[in-house]
Design a protein around this motif. Structure first.
Motif: not given
Length: 123
Positions: A84-91, A37-55
Motif C-alpha cells: 500500500s505504498l503512498e507518494p509520502e513513502d518516496t525515499a 531506514f529511509r531518507q527523503a529529499p531534504g529530510r533526515g534519515r528515519e527508522g522504518v523497521a528492525s529485526i533481531d536474531n530471535t525474530g
C-alpha cells in the motif's frame, strides 16, 4: 566490515507492493540486529523497521500494518515487503546492521550500511 548489498526499489505506482532485499555477507559472526531506514529529499534519515536474531520486530508508526521486515538466515538476506505504498513513502531506503543491541531505531545505533536504492511512488 560487513558488506550490505541491496536490491529492489525503482518506480512504482501508488498502492504498489515492491520488496527490497539486502544481502548481509562477509562476516565471521552474524550481526544480531538489522534494520531498514529511509531518507527523503531534504529530510533526515528515519527508522522504518528492525529485526533481531530471535525474530523480534519493530516498526515506525508511519509504516506499521503496511511494511513487513523479515530475514532468511540460510540465504543471509534481509527483506522489506512494502505494501500500500503512498507518494509520502518516496525515499532512498537503506538496510543497516549492528552487533550490539541498538538503543532504538536510530541511525547512530547501526554501524554497517547498504548503498540506499531509491524508491519513487507516483500517484
Amino acid at each position: 566490515q560487513v558488506p550490505l548489498v541491496e536490491s529492489g526499489g525503482g518506480s512504482v505506482q501508488s498502492g504498489g507492493s515492491p520488496r527490497l532485499s539486502c544481502a548481509v555477507s562477509g562476516y565471521t559472526y552474524r550481526p544480531s540486529y538489522k534494520a531498514w531506514f529511509r531518507q527523503a529529499p531534504g529530510r533526515g534519515r528515519e527508522g522504518v523497521a528492525s529485526i533481531d536474531n530471535t525474530g523480534t520486530t519493530g516498526y515506525a508508526d508511519s509504516v506499521k500494518d503496511r511494511f513487513i521486515i523479515s530475514q532468511d538466515n540460510a540465504k543471509k538476506t534481509l527483506y522489506l515487503q512494502m505494501n500500500s505504498l503512498e507518494p509520502e513513502d518516496t525515499a532512498k531506503y537503506y538496510c543497516a546492521a549492528n552487533y550490539l543491541a541498538p538503543r532504538g531505531l536510530l541511525p547512530g545505533e547501526y554501524q554497517y550500511w547498504g548503498q540506499g536504492p531509491q524508491v519513487t511512488v507516483s500517484s
